[in-house]
Design an enzyme around this catalytic site. Structure first.
Site, PDB file in Angstrom:
ATOM      1  N   ASP A   1     -48.989 122.598 -24.474  1.00 13.53           N
ATOM      2  CA  ASP A   1     -48.613 123.537 -23.410  1.00 13.53           C
ATOM      3  C   ASP A   1     -48.047 122.835 -22.177  1.00 13.53           C
ATOM      4  O   ASP A   1     -48.234 123.299 -21.051  1.00 13.53           O
ATOM      5  CB  ASP A   1     -49.808 124.433 -23.027  1.00 13.53           C
ATOM      6  CG  ASP A   1     -50.425 125.110 -24.242  1.00 13.53           C
ATOM      7  OD1 ASP A   1     -49.660 125.685 -25.031  1.00 13.53           O
ATOM      8  OD2 ASP A   1     -51.656 125.048 -24.418  1.00 13.53           O
ATOM      9  N   HIS A  60     -44.097 127.950 -28.184  1.00 18.77           N
ATOM     10  CA  HIS A  60     -43.066 127.349 -27.336  1.00 18.77           C
ATOM     11  C   HIS A  60     -42.331 128.452 -26.584  1.00 18.77           C
ATOM     12  O   HIS A  60     -41.610 129.250 -27.184  1.00 18.77           O
ATOM     13  CB  HIS A  60     -42.100 126.526 -28.194  1.00 18.77           C
ATOM     14  CG  HIS A  60     -42.732 125.293 -28.782  1.00 18.77           C
ATOM     15  ND1 HIS A  60     -42.134 124.522 -29.736  1.00 18.77           N
ATOM     16  CD2 HIS A  60     -43.921 124.696 -28.507  1.00 18.77           C
ATOM     17  CE1 HIS A  60     -42.937 123.495 -30.036  1.00 18.77           C
ATOM     18  NE2 HIS A  60     -44.023 123.593 -29.304  1.00 18.77           N
ATOM     19  N   LYS A  62     -44.438 121.932 -13.840  1.00 17.84           N
ATOM     20  CA  LYS A  62     -45.391 122.630 -12.967  1.00 17.84           C
ATOM     21  C   LYS A  62     -45.665 121.894 -11.647  1.00 17.84           C
ATOM     22  O   LYS A  62     -46.770 121.987 -11.104  1.00 17.84           O
ATOM     23  CB  LYS A  62     -46.695 122.884 -13.723  1.00 17.84           C
ATOM     24  CG  LYS A  62     -46.532 123.952 -14.828  1.00 17.84           C
ATOM     25  CD  LYS A  62     -47.824 124.658 -15.125  1.00 17.84           C
ATOM     26  CE  LYS A  62     -47.587 126.031 -15.721  1.00 17.84           C
ATOM     27  NZ  LYS A  62     -48.747 126.833 -15.878  1.00 17.84           N
ATOM     28  N   GLN A  75     -47.509 120.618 -30.462  1.00 19.80           N
ATOM     29  CA  GLN A  75     -48.805 120.159 -29.944  1.00 19.80           C
ATOM     30  C   GLN A  75     -48.562 118.955 -29.027  1.00 19.80           C
ATOM     31  O   GLN A  75     -47.596 118.981 -28.291  1.00 19.80           O
ATOM     32  CB  GLN A  75     -49.798 119.841 -31.080  1.00 19.80           C
ATOM     33  CG  GLN A  75     -50.285 121.092 -31.821  1.00 19.80           C
ATOM     34  CD  GLN A  75     -49.311 121.588 -32.861  1.00 19.80           C
ATOM     35  OE1 GLN A  75     -48.826 120.823 -33.674  1.00 19.80           O
ATOM     36  NE2 GLN A  75     -49.022 122.869 -32.848  1.00 19.80           N
TER      37      GLN A  75
HETATM   38  P1  IMP Z   1     -54.924 124.100 -35.005  1.00 19.18           P
HETATM   39  O1  IMP Z   1     -53.722 123.260 -34.778  1.00 19.18           O
HETATM   40  O2  IMP Z   1     -54.636 125.573 -35.043  1.00 19.18           O
HETATM   41  O3  IMP Z   1     -55.740 123.637 -36.185  1.00 19.18           O
HETATM   42  O4  IMP Z   1     -55.910 123.916 -33.737  1.00 19.18           O
HETATM   43  C1  IMP Z   1     -56.531 122.651 -33.458  1.00 19.18           C
HETATM   44  C2  IMP Z   1     -56.625 122.420 -31.956  1.00 19.18           C
HETATM   45  O5  IMP Z   1     -55.321 122.193 -31.436  1.00 19.18           O
HETATM   46  C3  IMP Z   1     -57.188 123.591 -31.163  1.00 19.18           C
HETATM   47  O6  IMP Z   1     -57.909 123.109 -30.060  1.00 19.18           O
HETATM   48  C4  IMP Z   1     -55.934 124.319 -30.710  1.00 19.18           C
HETATM   49  O7  IMP Z   1     -56.163 125.147 -29.605  1.00 19.18           O
HETATM   50  C5  IMP Z   1     -55.032 123.137 -30.408  1.00 19.18           C
HETATM   51  N1  IMP Z   1     -53.619 123.479 -30.507  1.00 19.18           N
HETATM   52  C6  IMP Z   1     -52.907 123.703 -31.635  1.00 19.18           C
HETATM   53  N2  IMP Z   1     -51.630 123.977 -31.326  1.00 19.18           N
HETATM   54  C7  IMP Z   1     -51.518 123.902 -29.999  1.00 19.18           C
HETATM   55  C8  IMP Z   1     -50.420 124.054 -29.082  1.00 19.18           C
HETATM   56  O8  IMP Z   1     -49.254 124.280 -29.453  1.00 19.18           O
HETATM   57  N3  IMP Z   1     -50.736 123.907 -27.756  1.00 19.18           N
HETATM   58  C9  IMP Z   1     -51.981 123.602 -27.326  1.00 19.18           C
HETATM   59  N4  IMP Z   1     -53.011 123.444 -28.144  1.00 19.18           N
HETATM   60  C10 IMP Z   1     -52.798 123.588 -29.465  1.00 19.18           C
END
Ligand code: IMP
Length: 475
Positions: A21, A49, A375, A231
């Protein structure tokens, strides 16, 4: 030996350097004109995104690379991604409704693993401890690593389905039945679930690129590629705060394996960070305001509906809250002022101070030479806090020893206390400024301090969410 010739193109990698994010999509959207192809190499529908434009409004993308508004650009979803056909169909329809065409522009690797329905159910049932996004990403990559159980295929790829849909639909169906039994999953109407899956795949299959050397050939012929990381570094399955991470490799090195290009073409890595940090999900976050209390508070907002979400928090008296000596309360105010809530879930994001130790870890590991800080307009809010200064973590204290690295053990990372330096703040609204020279001196000092402490050039600063609210210093 090199595969490059004088007419070859190159690839740059853009990464989130913190916990996700960071506003990567808006940077991709901004620099896309310099490239021919924007490519994803990891993750899937777990990525959110967002691009905000005056004309197009606010668009949240999950699987499609963030170049939709640049109609002369190709977009590629690499083999390292976990592709969800049902969600991709919905996303493509949404993009089409904006009057944008993806045909001939979007190419999906035939080697990408498919998120099967049972992955979604397993993640929803088991992913809670990590705080997963429930998109089935972890179970999909787990099946990819497991490949087969005895003679039963677990990992189904886009190319398999494209080649022999009937055969592979049966495999997906069997995997759903078996997972329902093994994990005691309640699946009210499996036939409907399968029908939706097949419909999704039939819709997206025209975008599947059968040539496994598609991107390679394009770059050899001169194409310039921007790899768009999903991520972030601290969520990498190996290098992040394991186990509270995503299940893919997010770092620059993985762009080439997951993006289907020889690493000979790498030119540079661009990193994106956020001036006030945030994270979602469980896991260590050294500079979090209110630490354990904040983690627990933000995570309890999950469930049937956020208990402490945006609607509740917006009722607070912000002037009072931000002045609080209690960091947890002050953090709440910063969250409200910076709008840090999940786009879909509205769950509050955990908020913390800018962390140089963590940033240096990400910068060094990926050899980031150019840094973008988003930001920055929100830094002014620190002028309303009790201390009236901008905090910056310059080292960590671990069990009474000062360290300048991210610990490899999760329990050690939880014990770390940040050593903070405080910089002069500013109270001016900088969201309308477009020229670096016009920024207030304390903002320039912040940028210069970050450059000094990371040995990395800050090439751009975000001063608001819209496409235009960006100061290009030397991109
Ligand atoms: P997963 O990728 O859905 O398995 O989630 C694993 C961890 O990564 C969790 O804490 C999610 O909230 C975080 N996460 C996954 N994708 C994102 C993203 O695009 N932005 C921020 N956190 C993410």
């Amino acid at each position: 030996m090199t595969t490059q010739n004088s007419n070859s193109g190159y690839a740059d990698v853009l990464l989130g350097l913190q916990y996700g994010d960071e506003g990567k999509a808006r940077v991709v959207d901004f620099i896309a004109p310099e490239y021919d192809i924007i490519a994803r190499f990891n993750g899937g529908a777990n990525a959110g995104h967002t691009i905000e434009t005056k004309e197009g409004g606010k668009v949240a993308l999950n699987q499609v690379p963030s170049a939709i508004f640049h109609e002369d650009k190709l977009m590629y979803i690499g083999s390292g991604c976990a592709l969800n056909p049902v969600k991709l169909k919905i996303e493509i329809e949404k993009i089409k409704n904006l009057g944008l065409n993806l045909e001939g522009r979007l190419h999906i690797s035939c080697q990408a693993s498919v998120v099967q329905p049972h992955h979604m159910y397993i993640d929803a049932a088991m992913g809670g401890a990590i705080g997963s996004t429930k998109n089935g990403i972890g179970p999909c990559y787990a099946d990819k690593a497991n490949r087969m159980h005895r003679d039963k295929l677990l990992n189904v790829r886009t190319g398999d389905l494209n080649d022999d849909a009937e055969h592979f639909y049966r495999i997906v169906e069997t995997n759903l039945e078996d997972a329902a039994q093994a994990f005691d999953l309640q699946i009210p109407n499996p036939n409907e679930v399968m029908a939706e899956f097949m419909e999704g795949f039939e819709y997206i299959k025209k975008y599947i690129q059968p040539d496994t050397l598609f991107l390679q050939r394009k770059v050899e012929d001169g194409a310039k590629v921007l790899f768009e990381g999903a991520q972030a570094v601290m969520l990498d399955v190996t290098k992040g705060g394991v186990p509270y991470v995503t299940s893919s490799n997010t770092i620059a090195a993985s762009a080439y394996s997951g993006g289907d290009l020889s690493l000979n073409f790498h030119r540079k890595t661009i990193g994106v960070a956020k001036a006030i940090m945030s994270r979602v999900g469980h896991g260590p976050f050294a500079t979090e305001f209110g630490r354990e209390e904040s983690e627990k508070y933000c995570m309890t907002s999950e469930g049937d509906g956020p208990k402490y979400g945006k609607a509740v928090e917006e009722k607070y008296d912000l002037d009072e809250l931000i002045k609080s000596e209690n960091e947890f309360e002050m953090g709440k105010a910063l969250r409200i002022l910076s709008g840090e809530y999940g786009t879909v879930s509205t769950r509050p994001r955990r908020i913390g101070a800018f962390d140089i130790v963590q940033l240096n870890y990400a910068v060094k590991m990926n050899d980031v030479k150019e840094l973008i800080i988003n930001k920055c307009d929100l830094l002014k809010e620190y002028s309303r806090t009790a201390r009236e200064k901008i905090p910056l973590a310059v080292s960590y204290n671990l069990d009474d020893e000062e360290i300048d690295y991210v610990p490899g053990s999760v329990s050690a990372y939880y014990r770390v206390k940040p050593v903070l330096e405080y910089l002069e703040s500013f109270s001016e609204d900088i969201s309308g400024i477009r020229n670096y020279e016009e920024l207030p001196q304390p903002m320039k000092n912040f940028k210069e301090e970050v450059e000094k402490l990371t040995s990395c050039k800050v090439v751009g600063v975000g001063v608001g969410p819209e496409r235009e609210q960006f100061i290009n210093i030397s991109l």
